[in-house]
Design a protein around this motif. Structure first.
Motif, PDB file in Angstrom:
ATOM      1  N   VAL A 598       0.793  -1.196  -0.005  1.00 21.64           N
ATOM      2  CA  VAL A 598      -0.025   0.071  -0.051  1.00 21.64           C
ATOM      3  C   VAL A 598       0.825   1.400  -0.017  1.00 21.64           C
ATOM      4  O   VAL A 598       1.689   1.341   0.806  1.00 21.64           O
ATOM      5  CB  VAL A 598      -0.762  -0.100   1.197  1.00 21.64           C
ATOM      6  CG1 VAL A 598      -1.694   1.322   1.311  1.00 21.64           C
ATOM      7  CG2 VAL A 598      -1.744  -1.145   1.334  1.00 21.64           C
ATOM      8  N   VAL A 599       0.406   2.118  -0.839  1.00 22.63           N
ATOM      9  CA  VAL A 599       1.185   3.392  -0.956  1.00 22.63           C
ATOM     10  C   VAL A 599       0.167   4.579  -0.777  1.00 22.63           C
ATOM     11  O   VAL A 599      -0.698   4.578  -1.189  1.00 22.63           O
ATOM     12  CB  VAL A 599       1.868   3.742  -2.252  1.00 22.63           C
ATOM     13  CG1 VAL A 599       2.305   5.264  -2.402  1.00 22.63           C
ATOM     14  CG2 VAL A 599       3.044   2.804  -2.701  1.00 22.63           C
ATOM     15  N   VAL A 600       0.509   5.332   0.494  1.00 25.42           N
ATOM     16  CA  VAL A 600      -0.243   6.368   0.834  1.00 25.42           C
ATOM     17  C   VAL A 600       0.480   7.675   0.386  1.00 25.42           C
ATOM     18  O   VAL A 600       1.888   7.969   0.555  1.00 25.42           O
ATOM     19  CB  VAL A 600      -0.294   6.517   2.282  1.00 25.42           C
ATOM     20  CG1 VAL A 600      -0.918   7.498   2.843  1.00 25.42           C
ATOM     21  CG2 VAL A 600      -0.896   5.104   2.836  1.00 25.42           C
ATOM     22  N   ILE A 601      -0.219   8.530  -0.246  1.00 29.52           N
ATOM     23  CA  ILE A 601       0.343   9.754  -0.720  1.00 29.52           C
ATOM     24  C   ILE A 601      -0.206  10.722   0.017  1.00 29.52           C
ATOM     25  O   ILE A 601      -1.419  11.188   0.029  1.00 29.52           O
ATOM     26  CB  ILE A 601       0.015   9.744  -2.372  1.00 29.52           C
ATOM     27  CG1 ILE A 601       0.555   8.784  -3.130  1.00 29.52           C
ATOM     28  CG2 ILE A 601       0.439  11.291  -2.788  1.00 29.52           C
ATOM     29  CD1 ILE A 601       0.159   8.887  -4.791  1.00 29.52           C
ATOM     30  N   GLY A 602       0.558  11.498   0.768  1.00 26.85           N
ATOM     31  CA  GLY A 602       0.257  12.573   1.694  1.00 26.85           C
ATOM     32  C   GLY A 602       1.166  12.763   2.936  1.00 26.85           C
ATOM     33  O   GLY A 602       1.798  11.657   3.142  1.00 26.85           O
ATOM     34  N   GLY A 603       1.354  13.839   3.595  1.00 25.77           N
ATOM     35  CA  GLY A 603       2.139  13.809   4.743  1.00 25.77           C
ATOM     36  C   GLY A 603       1.439  14.366   5.790  1.00 25.77           C
ATOM     37  O   GLY A 603       2.442  14.883   6.743  1.00 25.77           O
ATOM     38  N   ASP A 699      -0.132  -2.145  -4.609  1.00 21.62           N
ATOM     39  CA  ASP A 699      -1.589  -3.023  -4.854  1.00 21.62           C
ATOM     40  C   ASP A 699      -2.743  -2.104  -4.605  1.00 21.62           C
ATOM     41  O   ASP A 699      -3.714  -2.221  -5.220  1.00 21.62           O
ATOM     42  CB  ASP A 699      -1.568  -4.279  -4.078  1.00 21.62           C
ATOM     43  CG  ASP A 699      -0.406  -5.355  -4.343  1.00 21.62           C
ATOM     44  OD1 ASP A 699      -0.740  -5.963  -5.304  1.00 21.62           O
ATOM     45  OD2 ASP A 699       0.476  -5.500  -3.344  1.00 21.62           O
ATOM     46  N   TYR A 700      -2.275  -1.171  -3.862  1.00 21.46           N
ATOM     47  CA  TYR A 700      -3.290  -0.042  -3.663  1.00 21.46           C
ATOM     48  C   TYR A 700      -2.627   1.371  -3.306  1.00 21.46           C
ATOM     49  O   TYR A 700      -1.487   1.271  -2.617  1.00 21.46           O
ATOM     50  CB  TYR A 700      -4.270  -0.252  -2.308  1.00 21.46           C
ATOM     51  CG  TYR A 700      -4.976  -1.580  -2.238  1.00 21.46           C
ATOM     52  CD1 TYR A 700      -6.450  -1.417  -2.611  1.00 21.46           C
ATOM     53  CD2 TYR A 700      -4.651  -2.910  -1.900  1.00 21.46           C
ATOM     54  CE1 TYR A 700      -7.282  -2.253  -2.616  1.00 21.46           C
ATOM     55  CE2 TYR A 700      -5.341  -3.955  -2.001  1.00 21.46           C
ATOM     56  CZ  TYR A 700      -6.941  -3.524  -2.216  1.00 21.46           C
ATOM     57  OH  TYR A 700      -7.759  -4.598  -2.328  1.00 21.46           O
ATOM     58  N   VAL A 701      -3.289   2.285  -3.791  1.00 20.18           N
ATOM     59  CA  VAL A 701      -2.908   3.682  -3.625  1.00 20.18           C
ATOM     60  C   VAL A 701      -3.840   4.627  -2.893  1.00 20.18           C
ATOM     61  O   VAL A 701      -5.130   4.523  -3.533  1.00 20.18           O
ATOM     62  CB  VAL A 701      -2.518   4.242  -4.866  1.00 20.18           C
ATOM     63  CG1 VAL A 701      -1.940   5.834  -4.677  1.00 20.18           C
ATOM     64  CG2 VAL A 701      -1.166   3.555  -5.667  1.00 20.18           C
ATOM     65  N   LEU A 702      -3.597   5.048  -1.590  1.00 24.90           N
ATOM     66  CA  LEU A 702      -4.536   5.948  -1.016  1.00 24.90           C
ATOM     67  C   LEU A 702      -4.064   7.301  -0.858  1.00 24.90           C
ATOM     68  O   LEU A 702      -3.106   7.429  -0.639  1.00 24.90           O
ATOM     69  CB  LEU A 702      -4.518   5.200   0.429  1.00 24.90           C
ATOM     70  CG  LEU A 702      -4.799   3.662   0.656  1.00 24.90           C
ATOM     71  CD1 LEU A 702      -4.732   3.395   2.137  1.00 24.90           C
ATOM     72  CD2 LEU A 702      -5.927   3.267  -0.109  1.00 24.90           C
ATOM     73  N   LEU A 703      -5.077   7.997  -1.638  1.00 26.50           N
ATOM     74  CA  LEU A 703      -4.685   9.424  -1.881  1.00 26.50           C
ATOM     75  C   LEU A 703      -5.111  10.301  -0.676  1.00 26.50           C
ATOM     76  O   LEU A 703      -6.515  10.138  -0.102  1.00 26.50           O
ATOM     77  CB  LEU A 703      -5.459  10.108  -2.998  1.00 26.50           C
ATOM     78  CG  LEU A 703      -5.229   9.045  -4.440  1.00 26.50           C
ATOM     79  CD1 LEU A 703      -6.033   9.627  -5.374  1.00 26.50           C
ATOM     80  CD2 LEU A 703      -3.703   9.130  -4.699  1.00 26.50           C
ATOM     81  N   SER A 704      -4.286  10.867   0.083  1.00 20.39           N
ATOM     82  CA  SER A 704      -4.560  11.664   1.294  1.00 20.39           C
ATOM     83  C   SER A 704      -3.792  13.206   1.216  1.00 20.39           C
ATOM     84  O   SER A 704      -2.750  13.328   2.019  1.00 20.39           O
ATOM     85  CB  SER A 704      -4.098  10.986   2.320  1.00 20.39           C
ATOM     86  OG  SER A 704      -4.735  11.701   3.551  1.00 20.39           O
ATOM     87  N   VAL A 705      -4.358  13.715   0.298  1.00 22.13           N
ATOM     88  CA  VAL A 705      -3.708  15.107  -0.083  1.00 22.13           C
ATOM     89  C   VAL A 705      -4.420  16.261  -0.108  1.00 22.13           C
ATOM     90  O   VAL A 705      -4.419  17.526  -0.413  1.00 22.13           O
ATOM     91  CB  VAL A 705      -3.127  15.051  -1.558  1.00 22.13           C
ATOM     92  CG1 VAL A 705      -1.916  14.119  -1.963  1.00 22.13           C
ATOM     93  CG2 VAL A 705      -4.074  14.854  -2.522  1.00 22.13           C
ATOM     94  N   GLY A 706      -5.557  16.128   1.086  1.00 23.25           N
ATOM     95  CA  GLY A 706      -6.537  17.201   1.306  1.00 23.25           C
ATOM     96  C   GLY A 706      -7.890  16.774   1.176  1.00 23.25           C
ATOM     97  O   GLY A 706      -8.317  15.446   0.742  1.00 23.25           O
ATOM     98  N   GLN A 707      -8.720  17.522   1.697  1.00 23.17           N
ATOM     99  CA  GLN A 707     -10.156  17.262   1.850  1.00 23.17           C
ATOM    100  C   GLN A 707     -11.253  18.190   0.885  1.00 23.17           C
ATOM    101  O   GLN A 707     -10.564  19.358   0.860  1.00 23.17           O
ATOM    102  CB  GLN A 707     -10.713  17.294   3.212  1.00 23.17           C
ATOM    103  CG  GLN A 707      -9.930  16.008   3.824  1.00 23.17           C
ATOM    104  CD  GLN A 707     -10.044  16.026   5.468  1.00 23.17           C
ATOM    105  OE1 GLN A 707      -9.120  15.994   6.083  1.00 23.17           O
ATOM    106  NE2 GLN A 707     -11.378  16.219   5.769  1.00 23.17           N
ATOM    107  N   ALA A 708     -12.317  17.818   0.407  1.00 25.93           N
ATOM    108  CA  ALA A 708     -12.924  18.764  -0.489  1.00 25.93           C
ATOM    109  C   ALA A 708     -14.537  18.837   0.339  1.00 25.93           C
ATOM    110  O   ALA A 708     -14.984  17.882   1.091  1.00 25.93           O
ATOM    111  CB  ALA A 708     -13.111  18.361  -1.877  1.00 25.93           C
ATOM    112  N   ILE A 709     -15.228  19.820   0.162  1.00 21.62           N
ATOM    113  CA  ILE A 709     -16.612  19.905   0.658  1.00 21.62           C
ATOM    114  C   ILE A 709     -17.462  19.710  -0.623  1.00 21.62           C
ATOM    115  O   ILE A 709     -17.470  19.988  -1.527  1.00 21.62           O
ATOM    116  CB  ILE A 709     -16.668  21.270   1.053  1.00 21.62           C
ATOM    117  CG1 ILE A 709     -15.495  22.042   2.091  1.00 21.62           C
ATOM    118  CG2 ILE A 709     -18.061  21.533   1.572  1.00 21.62           C
ATOM    119  CD1 ILE A 709     -15.566  23.329   2.350  1.00 21.62           C
ATOM    120  N   ASN A 710     -18.249  18.931  -0.207  1.00 19.50           N
ATOM    121  CA  ASN A 710     -19.515  18.246  -1.141  1.00 19.50           C
ATOM    122  C   ASN A 710     -20.993  19.070  -0.774  1.00 19.50           C
ATOM    123  O   ASN A 710     -21.513  18.598   0.235  1.00 19.50           O
ATOM    124  CB  ASN A 710     -19.540  16.765  -1.196  1.00 19.50           C
ATOM    125  CG  ASN A 710     -20.829  16.570  -2.271  1.00 19.50           C
ATOM    126  OD1 ASN A 710     -21.194  17.397  -2.968  1.00 19.50           O
ATOM    127  ND2 ASN A 710     -21.159  15.358  -2.090  1.00 19.50           N
TER     128      ASN A 710
END
Length: 909
Positions: A598-603, A699-710
């Motif tokens: 698993v690769v997590v993108i974000g810090g 095998d999985y990429v988890l994007l954690s570079v910020g949040q958005a409002i819906n």
């Protein structure tokens, strides 16, 4: 007498009717000679009577004479009119408000009130029908003090003013200098007939649209002849002595202080007012004109600096802004320790340049050299120093109560707060900061138990007004809590099936167990807050639907519940998941599994949580990649350490170039070297070395570079226009949006921040909504601006301190923690709490201005540390109205000599 009308204080549309008989009546009431110093057509004394007093009423009023008790039979003889006619006109005067009526010796007896204020003007405005029919009467009453007040500035010695502050009795109990005429109970025990009515000052402020949020109902008590009059004319309702004492108690609990009309003689009065300085026209003499002697009691507050912990309760509740938070620590630099007002009417003739015209919106909490860094830097400005001291004394329930004045979720924050108070702690410059969060966590454990939790008492009953909170995250829950405490009917709408927003769905259980969130939500339920889950506003119901159901205002706190994309090829591939969605899935069902690399993108902190959840969900290897260097990572250092203890590999200064796929499934990520994240002005503007790349299999990429409002369709049909970053624009002080009945806070306003930021915004939103749904209230007047200043730690002189090392909670090993979703962390023991609380340096203390203090005692009753006492330094007694002039003449002469002497020797203000 006719002249141009000055309409600066009259409502739009008011047209003066020139009634000569009414003007003659006004001059008689004010004991004026029309040929020498008579009233003018636009004077407030005339304007308040002109709308509702007819020539016929004025004629009978003139015949009654000044302050002479008359019956209708007696007036009939004087005027030659019938007794029935005279009684009818006298009753009209009584009902309008110029004239008392009592049954004396079995006969209706009438007499005019002695003075305009206190007296006729309150009586006119206390007839709510007058205010409704003739709004100008409210403006006239407000204008009276503004027009006449400056002329009386400095003319009254302490204790002889027309109104007088009476200390809260609890604040002077045990004072061997106290006298009975300074005790509220004396006046209640001396009388047998009581009524209560709306506050006349708050009534007229409300009519002018300048209410301060302190409402008028059942706040003023009349006694004796005044109570009989109020009951007879429908101004007040009859109450018992016990009910009067209950009103006094409720007023004190809600931060209102006591005043009496001081014109009946020493130890006598016909009313007790429960006042706030932000609306009271009497206290305005002090707050605006610095003419404090007009209203003060014989007492002044003093602060024991050694006992004071700068919790701020005295500052918040001081009606005169005579108290401010300052510094207890010694310093090599300048420290403001004396805030005494020196330019006063005692020694100078003041003019408009000396007044505090904006006193209703410019309160200051802190001296210019600052106060405790912990309270200053906490977004909610919690009384950190205060609850640490209470914990040191073993008073854990009182500590919890103090925390909840600003933060209703101390248990939650004990686990997820980003600890800005600790970052700012002065002790950190010596060795290590106080373990503030761990102390709070220990205190807040009481909230997890129904037997020990603190549930505040409701302040009022406004259950006839429904408020809707949209979103059950920290901002929404905070707003709901404070509105419920205020007494409103609050319903929280949540589109998910579970409550808590990102507290529940965005934070893993091993960081914040769900039972902790639920325990604190249970307190809201106990306060009467209703929750409706599985309802998305804008889809299942609209705001207009809710308005039709009776909801008067909305607090929109939907948070930033969606993940952001990164804008590279391959991110829509199977196996690439938003970190926020991943957390939501696992929080709802911890049995879900993933496998492989698993690769997590974000810090950031959320990326850390995502990586730690992936480890527990079955990943064989978890690695994080972020643009920032180790020093620049937005994640907290302790979060980074925990992740590495759990064998998560952190790779700094790498940004995604593309996501690699095969047969529609992710296989890896190509990263490029990030050489800088921010430009020279500190703006986010990453730069890369396109030739320095690596390929990482995944095998999985988890994007954690910020949040958005819906927003969905929530704001359809409103006048709200979103900001470019999709947040909702609101006023920075009131949190009101472009659509008047919509307020908002938390991530929906600021973008993703921390729970404590959202909690602070929720309370401020609740304050605004309370004012918005009540008629005539202003969203800013009388409200704290929350302007806190940190003391200069670099110049602090710390000669001695407890050198005990910081107490720590034993941490579980990463090998153990990575195998469970349960929280294995412990908390400090009670023995450790005792040691840790002793490490606090006690940076702050309150400073008092003895001139501006009116001796109401509110500060002393709110202080939990016995740090404030009232000292009796004056000896003034009330004087009957007709004897006041004689009583003040010696004072006026002495003052004039002082003022002239200062002028002679060139003294400057």
């Amino acid at each position: 007498m006719e002249r141009v009308i000055t309409k600066m204080y009259f409502p739009e549309g008011y047209e003066c009717q020139y009634k000569q008989k009414v003007m003659d009546f006004v001059n008689m009431l004010g004991r004026k000679d029309p040929k020498k110093n008579g009233y003018q057509w636009d004077d407030p004394e005339y304007v308040i009577l002109e709308p509702g007093v007819t020539d016929e009423m004025a004629e009978i009023g003139l015949a009654m004479g000044y302050y002479t008790k008359r019956t209708a039979k007696e007036i009939a003889k004087i005027t030659g009119k019938s007794e029935e006619y005279c009684h009818e006109q006298m009753m009209k005067l009584a009902e309008y408000g110029t004239t008392f009526v009592n049954v004396i010796d079995g006969v209706d007896t009438f007499w005019h009130a002695e003075s305009w204020i206190p007296g006729i003007m309150e009586m006119v405005v206390n007839n709510l029908e007058n205010v409704q029919k003739y709004p100008v009467v409210a403006y006239a009453m407000e204008a009276y003090g503004r027009v006449r007040g400056p002329a009386s500035s400095g003319m009254f010695p302490p204790g002889i003013g027309l109104m007088r502050v009476i200390p809260i009795e609890q604040a002077i109990d045990g004072n061997n200098k106290k006298v009975s005429y300074e005790e509220v109970s004396k006046y209640l025990n001396d009388n047998t007939v009581f009524s209560c009515s709306p506050c006349s000052c708050r009534t007229d402020r409300e009519a002018m649209g300048e209410g301060c949020g302190h409402l008028k109902e059942d706040m003023c008590i009349q006694m004796g002849h005044a109570a009989e009059y109020y009951i007879r004319t429908g101004r007040g309702r009859e109450i018992t002595r016990d009910e009067a004492f209950e009103i006094i108690k409720r007023a004190e609990e809600n931060g209102l202080m006591h005043q009496i009309p001081n014109i009946d003689g020493s130890g006598k009065t016909h009313a007790i007012c429960n006042c706030c300085s932000c609306s009271c026209l009497s206290l305005r003499s002090g707050t605006m004109y610095k003419n404090v002697d007009m209203v003060r009691s014989n007492y002044v507050s003093t602060v024991d600096k050694e006992k004071c912990v700068a919790c701020g309760q005295c500052v918040e509740h001081c009606p005169m802004n005579a108290m401010k938070l300052g510094q207890k620590l010694c310093s090599k630099g300048e420290v403001t320790e004396n805030i005494t007002t020196t330019v006063t009417p005692r020694n100078f003739d003041l003019d408009q340049s000396d007044w505090n015209i904006d006193y209703r919106i410019n309160r200051e909490e802190v001296v210019d050299t600052g106060t405790a860094p912990c309270k200053t830097n906490c977004p909610a400005h919690i009384a950190v120093q205060g609850y640490i001291k209470l914990a040191a004394q073993g008073k854990y329930t009182e500590a919890l109560e103090l925390i909840k004045m600003e933060n209703p979720f101390p248990a939650v924050c004990g686990y997820v707060c980003n600890k800005r108070c600790e970052d700012a702690c002065t002790r950190g410059d010596i060795d290590e900061p106080i373990a503030i969060d761990d102390i709070k966590k220990f205190i807040a454990q009481q909230d997890l138990n129904k037997e020990t939790r603190f549930v505040p008492k409701k302040r009022h009953d406004y259950s006839d007004k429904q408020i809707a909170v949209i979103g059950s995250g920290p901002a929404g829950l905070s707003c709901a809590y404070y509105l419920a405490v205020e007494g409103y009917d609050v319903t929280v709408f949540e589109k998910e099936e579970v409550l808590g927003g990102m507290l529940t769905l965005g934070i893993p259980s091993f960081v914040l167990e769900k039972n902790i969130v639920n325990a604190e939500i249970d307190i809201l339920k106990e306060l009467g807050v209703k929750f409706k889950t599985g309802i998305e506003i804008g889809k299942d119901k609209t705001l207009d639907d809710l308005r039709k159901e009776g909801y008067k205002a909305f607090y929109v706190a939907i948070g930033a519940q969606n993940g952001r994309k990164i804008g590279v090829d391959g991110e829509d591939t199977d196996g690439v998941i938003s970190g926020i969605d991943f957390l939501r899935q696992l929080n709802l069902d911890e049995s879900k599994k993933i496998s492989g690399k698993v690769v997590v993108i974000g810090g950031g902190n959320v990326a850390i949580d995502v990586a730690r959840v992936a480890t527990r969900a079955g990943a064989e290897e978890v690695s994080m990649y972020c643009l920032e260097s180790r020093e620049q990572m937005p994640a907290l250092p302790e979060e980074i350490k925990v992740a590495e203890d759990e064998e998560i590999i952190i790779n700094n200064s790498w940004g995604p170039k593309q996501i690699l796929t095969e047969d529609g499934k992710v296989t890896g990520v190509e990263f490029k070297k990030c050489v800088s994240v921010f430009d020279s002005e500190g703006r986010f503007h990453p730069q890369y070395d396109e030739n320095d790349t690596i390929i990482v299999s995944a095998d999985y990429v988890l994007l954690s570079v910020g949040q958005a409002i819906n927003w969905g369709n929530l704001l359809d049909g409103t006048s709200v226009e979103l900001n470019r970053n999709n947040t909702i624009p609101v006023d920075g002080w009131t949190y009101q949006s472009q659509h008047p009945d919509i307020f908002s806070g938390g991530d929906a306003v600021t973008g993703p921040r921390f729970a404590i930021d959202a909690i602070a915004a929720g309370k401020q939103g609740a304050i605004s909504i309370h004012r918005f749904v009540q008629p005539g209230q202003d969203l800013r007047i009388g409200r704290s601006r929350r302007l806190f200043i940190e003391l200069d730690k670099s110049k602090a002189v710390i000669n001695s301190y407890d050198n005990t090392p910081r107490q720590r909670v034993p941490h579980e090993s990463g090998r153990e923690s990575k195998n469970t979703f349960r929280d294995l962390s412990g908390s400090l023991t009670e023995e450790q709490i005792k040691k840790e609380t002793e490490r606090c340096l006690g940076c702050g203390a309150t400073v008092v201005d003895p001139y501006m203090c009116v001796g109401c005692g509110m500060c002393a009753t709110k202080c939990k540390f016995d740090a404030i006492k009232l000292e009796r330094i004056y000896d003034g007694e009330g004087v009957e109205f007709l004897k006041i002039k004689k009583a003040i003449v010696p004072h006026v002469i002495r003052r004039k000599l002082r003022v002239n002497t200062k002028k002679l020797f060139g003294a400057k203000k």
